[in-house]
Design an enzyme around this catalytic site. Structure first.
Site, mmCIF file in Angstrom:
data_model
loop_
_atom_site.group_PDB
_atom_site.id
_atom_site.type_symbol
_atom_site.label_atom_id
_atom_site.label_comp_id
_atom_site.label_asym_id
_atom_site.label_seq_id
_atom_site.Cartn_x
_atom_site.Cartn_y
_atom_site.Cartn_z
ATOM 1 N N LEU A 50 0.818 -1.213 0.000
ATOM 2 C CA LEU A 50 0.000 0.000 0.000
ATOM 3 C C LEU A 50 0.851 1.263 0.000
ATOM 4 O O LEU A 50 1.935 1.307 0.572
ATOM 5 C CB LEU A 50 -0.920 0.016 1.225
ATOM 6 C CG LEU A 50 -1.874 -1.175 1.401
ATOM 7 C CD1 LEU A 50 -2.857 -0.898 2.533
ATOM 8 C CD2 LEU A 50 -2.620 -1.497 0.115
ATOM 9 N N HIS A 54 -3.570 4.359 -2.086
ATOM 10 C CA HIS A 54 -4.502 3.512 -1.350
ATOM 11 C C HIS A 54 -5.043 4.237 -0.120
ATOM 12 O O HIS A 54 -6.224 4.109 0.219
ATOM 13 C CB HIS A 54 -3.808 2.219 -0.913
ATOM 14 C CG HIS A 54 -3.288 1.383 -2.038
ATOM 15 N ND1 HIS A 54 -1.949 1.315 -2.342
ATOM 16 C CD2 HIS A 54 -3.914 0.588 -2.949
ATOM 17 C CE1 HIS A 54 -1.766 0.497 -3.362
ATOM 18 N NE2 HIS A 54 -2.941 0.052 -3.755
#
Length: 405
Positions: A50, A54
């Site tokens: 991530l 995100h």
């Protein structure tokens, strides 16, 4: 769902809140047993690794469902999305860091199932196909990719049972096929598109950006510069048409008279207004030409940009729009710089005075996040933390090759 390798997270412009308690779950049974609370459940689907892009999705979900809702982030490296030459085994697994980032952005649950949990009988024999839309643009470059995406998204929607699902607009074709699947197959979920997060120089945030050298990054800026050049050129044409309508369509002889007086700039302006009034809108062809000019320049840089496609498409089916088109469209680009393949897109609206149509379907619906994270207040529950970057850069700074960004 981004299957590229990770990048270092972009440092947020606002202080990050202390991480909220987060449940790390690995089975569908554990997720079913977890109390949902009194609000809506939102899901953000990821393949892990991530980054700030995100986090932007998570914050958008947190704002939407508020303090009484529940935000679930899935972390699952989907083997069905990997084609020949795309090494599934080398894809990074950074679950501890992913859980920390998700918690800091406002998630309540990280759902990280195993392959056996998602595909208990091995690779599924029955899959969802993306149909004709899945064979265009990205689908043409990566055959079968969208079939794998839709199959895992459908399974994760069943396993997480959300009310709302958030996806980034940077992957515009992916967002479109997921929205169409939800509508056509009557999934009871609202699909929300969140504006693209960009780095300070305009490059769309991607985990692939870390592979660009300094010189390659300079060339890569042509992708966003091309999109912004098309947007700005379209805005200029629409402004000329609006002026022509308000001034009674000045004739060409006015331009000639101004030129005879030596008023070259005024004459050129009058010519432009008269041209805009003389015929039908030229918006799609103008936008394509403005973008392609920037990309053509980039093919002569060192290192060069290698264009995969530049397409101006109808967002409902990703087919090319005609020059007489009016309404919303997506200008999409994909290219390689060195060994790194990048994609980007921008939404345009053709037809002066028109607003972008809302895309709503029975079963699944597509809506846009109301504002970019950077413009949102830092409320404690319903709004959540602010984001790192604006969805659309200002028009004043200059990008590469002389184009505004």
């Amino acid at each position: 769902m981004d299957e590229s390798s990770p990048t270092q997270p972009v440092r947020p412009t606002q202080p990050v809140r202390p991480s909220r308690p987060v449940h790390l779950l690995h089975t569908a049974a554990a997720l079913r047993d977890l109390p949902r609370g009194t609000g809506a459940r939102a899901v953000i689907m990821t393949m892990g690794a991530l980054h700030e892009g995100h986090a932007t999705l998570i914050r958008a979900a947190r704002r939407r469902v508020g303090g009484q809702g529940q935000v679930v982030v899935t972390v699952f490296v989907n083997p069905l999305q990997f084609g020949a030459g795309e090494d599934l085994d080398r894809y990074p697994r950074t679950l501890d860091a992913d859980t920390e980032l998700a918690a800091a952005a406002g998630a309540d649950v990280v759902f990280a199932p195993s392959v056996d949990e998602v595909y208990p009988g091995g690779e599924p024999q029955i899959r969802i196909t993306a149909g004709p839309m899945g064979t265009l643009l990205e689908g043409a470059s990566r055959p079968g990719h969208f079939d794998g995406v839709l199959t895992v998204v459908a399974k994760l929607l069943h396993l997480t049972a959300p009310d709302i699902a958030f996806f980034g607009q940077k992957d515009a074709q992916q967002l479109a096929v997921i929205t169409r699947m939800a509508a056509d197959l009557n999934f009871p979920v609202e699909v929300v598109g969140v504006p693209t997060v960009r780095e300070e120089d305009g490059l769309a945030l991607s985990s692939r950006n870390r592979y660009l050298s300094v010189l390659e990054r300079r060339t890569a800026l042509a992708l966003s510069a091309a999109l912004f050049a098309a947007r700005d050129r379209l805005a200029a044409e629409e402004a000329l048409r609006a002026r022509a309508a308000s001034t009674g369509h000045p004739a060409q002889d006015r331009a000639a008279a101004l030129a005879a007086l030596g008023e070259d700039r005024a004459a050129a302006d009058a010519h432009a207004v008269a041209y805009a009034a003389a015929g039908p809108p030229h918006g799609p062809s103008v936008a394509r030409a403005a973008a392609r000019a920037v990309l053509d320049d980039a093919t002569r840089l060192d290192p060069p940009l290698t264009l995969d496609y530049l397409a101006l498409v109808d967002p409902s089916d990703f087919t090319e729009i005609p020059d007489a088109y009016e309404g919303e469209a997506i200008l999409a680009v994909a290219a390689k710089v060195g060994t790194t393949r990048l994609i980007d897109n921008i939404r345009l609206v053709f037809g002066a005075g028109r607003t972008a149509p809302a895309a709503a379907h029975q079963g699944g619906t597509l809506t846009d996040a109301a504002t970019s994270d950077a413009a949102t207040s830092d409320a404690a529950t319903a709004d959540g933390p602010a984001a790192a970057a604006p969805a659309t850069p200002p028009t004043t700074p200059q990008g590469p090759l002389g184009a505004t960004r």
